[in-house]
Enzyme design. Sequence first.
Site, mmCIF file in Angstrom:
data_model
loop_
_atom_site.group_PDB
_atom_site.id
_atom_site.type_symbol
_atom_site.label_atom_id
_atom_site.label_comp_id
_atom_site.label_asym_id
_atom_site.label_seq_id
_atom_site.Cartn_x
_atom_site.Cartn_y
_atom_site.Cartn_z
ATOM 1 C CE LYS A 1 9.162 3.728 21.898
ATOM 2 N NZ LYS A 1 10.169 4.795 21.900
ATOM 3 N N GLY A 2 6.261 1.592 16.443
ATOM 4 C CA GLY A 2 6.109 1.340 15.011
ATOM 5 C C GLY A 2 7.434 1.234 14.289
ATOM 6 C CD GLN B 1 7.071 -3.432 7.337
ATOM 7 O OE1 GLN B 1 6.752 -2.263 7.346
ATOM 8 N NE2 GLN B 1 6.717 -4.240 6.359
ATOM 9 N N GLY C 1 0.822 -1.207 0.000
ATOM 10 C CA GLY C 1 0.000 0.000 0.000
ATOM 11 C C GLY C 1 0.852 1.251 0.000
ATOM 12 C CG PHE C 2 4.372 1.191 -0.194
ATOM 13 C CD1 PHE C 2 5.241 0.713 0.775
ATOM 14 C CD2 PHE C 2 4.120 0.407 -1.299
ATOM 15 C CE1 PHE C 2 5.853 -0.526 0.629
ATOM 16 C CE2 PHE C 2 4.724 -0.836 -1.458
ATOM 17 C CZ PHE C 2 5.598 -1.298 -0.497
ATOM 18 N N GLY D 1 1.255 -6.669 3.685
ATOM 19 C CA GLY D 1 2.567 -7.244 3.369
ATOM 20 C C GLY D 1 3.528 -7.109 4.532
ATOM 21 C CG LEU E 1 5.390 -7.292 18.017
ATOM 22 C CD1 LEU E 1 4.382 -6.539 17.176
ATOM 23 C CD2 LEU E 1 4.755 -7.833 19.279
ATOM 24 C CD GLU F 1 4.459 5.549 7.998
ATOM 25 O OE1 GLU F 1 4.101 5.575 9.190
ATOM 26 O OE2 GLU F 1 3.860 6.126 7.090
HETATM 27 MO MO1 MOS Z 1 1.300 5.020 5.538
HETATM 28 S S1 MOS Z 1 1.907 6.523 4.274
HETATM 29 O O1 MOS Z 1 0.333 5.794 6.690
HETATM 30 O O2 MOS Z 1 0.574 3.793 4.682
#
Ligand code: MOS
Length: 716
Positions: A679-680, A616, A238-239, A470, A608, A683
């Site tokens: 955390k994420g 990622q 998606g991105f 993905g 995780l 990105e």
């Molecule tokens: Mo992201 S740019 O929030 O899929």
Amino acid sequence: MNTVKESGVGQAIDRVEGHLKVTGKAKYASEFPVENKVYAQGINSTIAKGEIVSIDTSQAEKQDGVLKVITYKNAEKLKTFDKEMTAIGTDSIAPVLQSNKVNYYGEYVGLVVAETFEQAQYAARLVKFEYKKDPSAVIKFEESRSKAYTPNNGSNYSRGDMQKGLSEADMVVEQTYNTPIEHHHPMELHAIIASWENGKVMAYASQQMVDDATIAISSTFQIPKKDVRVVSAFVGGGFGSKLNLERHAIMAVMAAKIVGRPVQVTVTRTQMFTNTGMRQQNEQKMRIGAKNDGTLTALSHETLSHTSTNMEYQEPCGMVSKMLYNVPNNEVTYKLIPMNIQTPFAMRAPGEATGSFALESAMDEMAWKLKMDPIDFRIKNDTQTDLHENRPFSSRLLVECLRIGADKFGWKDRKMEPGTNRKGNWLIGYGVSAASRNSPYQKTYSKVILDLEDDGKVHATIQMDGTDIGTGSYTIIAQTASEYLNIPVEQVSVELGDSNFPVTPGSGGSWGAASYCNGARAACENAVKGLKDNRNIPQDEDVALAELLKRNQIKTFEAEGMAEPSKEFEEYSVFSFGANFCEVWVDKDTGMYRIKRMVNVGSAGKILNPKTAYGQIIGGLTMGAGMVIAEKTQVEPNFGNFITRSFADYHVPVNLDMANIDVVFLPEEDKIANKMGIKGIGELGITSVAASIANAIFNATGKRMRDLPITPEKLI
Ligand code: MOS
């Protein structure tokens, strides 16, 4: 149970849905075998601004298999925007074919529905449009600066006094950094199969956020949300391009209503340039002031971008400049030029990906001016307080990322003076950059269904409307259930991407993992608690799940759970941090260069699954490298179409372009972020990569590259 140790949270297990994908059994939106399905092909405008004055559909309508040609003349009336320059959001309405006005080259002006895909494609070419062109179309960014306005979203910011900060500085860097339009090109094209039954919509659609997609459809067609079901079980990337519902999806829903049959629309790769969002061009002016000892005194970040003529999107490029360093005087401003180009929208790390190129390049320029090591310069200006929000970071291990990365990379071998590290014709350079990415976490509902099987084992099914784009959502959710139910991951099924399931925020903004897993955790905890409470078993007593069901004398049990940010979460700034290191070799005669190796150190809370997390980060690093070596969408300056409209001319990195990549995750659990300490990372990986490469090129050649992409001719 030792199996759980092998499959629970933190283990590098294979993707649980991997075999479905590689055997073609995972169904993507366009692959659902919907009976009686027909196909539709969107038609794109061939002017940038003006009006349709006539349409001839007669040839198209005569073709075999053609069921309908839909244009503004016979389209259903949809909800339209109430004002000019509406801010685009992930649940925005997507009105289409509502008038004869054309706002950009490639805007949809019609749709042909036919029995087969080929018939629809062929007939779409036979629809004749005549236009009255408006010569005032705005398609040249560089010549349209005077049209720029300050966006209405209130994101301009300042603290302290920028002028005072600059006057206190011994050194000032003032430079402008340019990044071009870029496109996200997930492997899976945007697609939808839409149908109506008894006034209700069913849509198999490739979307990142299922709940927002149902809102977009229901509000565009003005029907209740409960009458819309969206299924997005597997998403091939998606991105950001699939965050919101794009107009092909609305056309499919409309066409299905008109022809009374399920309609499939698959956007073509070329339409993915004009109709599914993009990252816009940015001109970022940085001003940095510092004392001779490296103390920052002032930092400003001015961004000039463009939006469309009817919707507003501002990439928050200045985000990083507000919070990354300890600088008392700070200013972040934005300006937008309304242009006759489609509305830009979020592309991976919107704000950070481009903003950190400007900030981390400018920081490198200042370090060079100060004759300071760029790592020492960053460490000197580190802060544990987010000065923008005026609150502490929940955890911030940026200094550790820089130090550990430096050690791993061999930073000590870097030559300070550009052009002094040579091997034959090659000029060798080392570059570094710091990365930060907001790590949001949002309210997530989830359901768990437990079934005691005949073999005495419990099978758990987790349901939520979250998606796996993905990234590995299926796998980490299964691992979470394995952990909190204390059963092996083989006994867990995960069902995602259906708006009939409990609501989640969807996949975007790097909040997926924390939100989904904490949601699943809450459901699993509630299941175990419920089963114990029913039999008055103390909560701290260790009873296997199968035994719990047996003692309850039941074979199946359901529980729901909800997780959301705590009050404590709101009192902190929650960010992931990282550092990028890169070595480039530049051919001194041709300007050709190679990225020889990259080291990325990330501090992103609990990891995780190291395998999916690694995926990622290397994906992010590759996309970051793409920004530098190749990616640029070129606008044709007379007509406003894109010149680059296929993979033949929009270049992305291939394996040969990519380096030896070393990814390190610092061991960390951020319990302020959420109960699981997540955390994420989705990105973080792309953030500041471009600067590390550009800084390495400077170190190699002494040439400062401020415009992306850095193509070889710029280095001669
Ligand atoms: Mo992201 S740019 O929030 O899929």
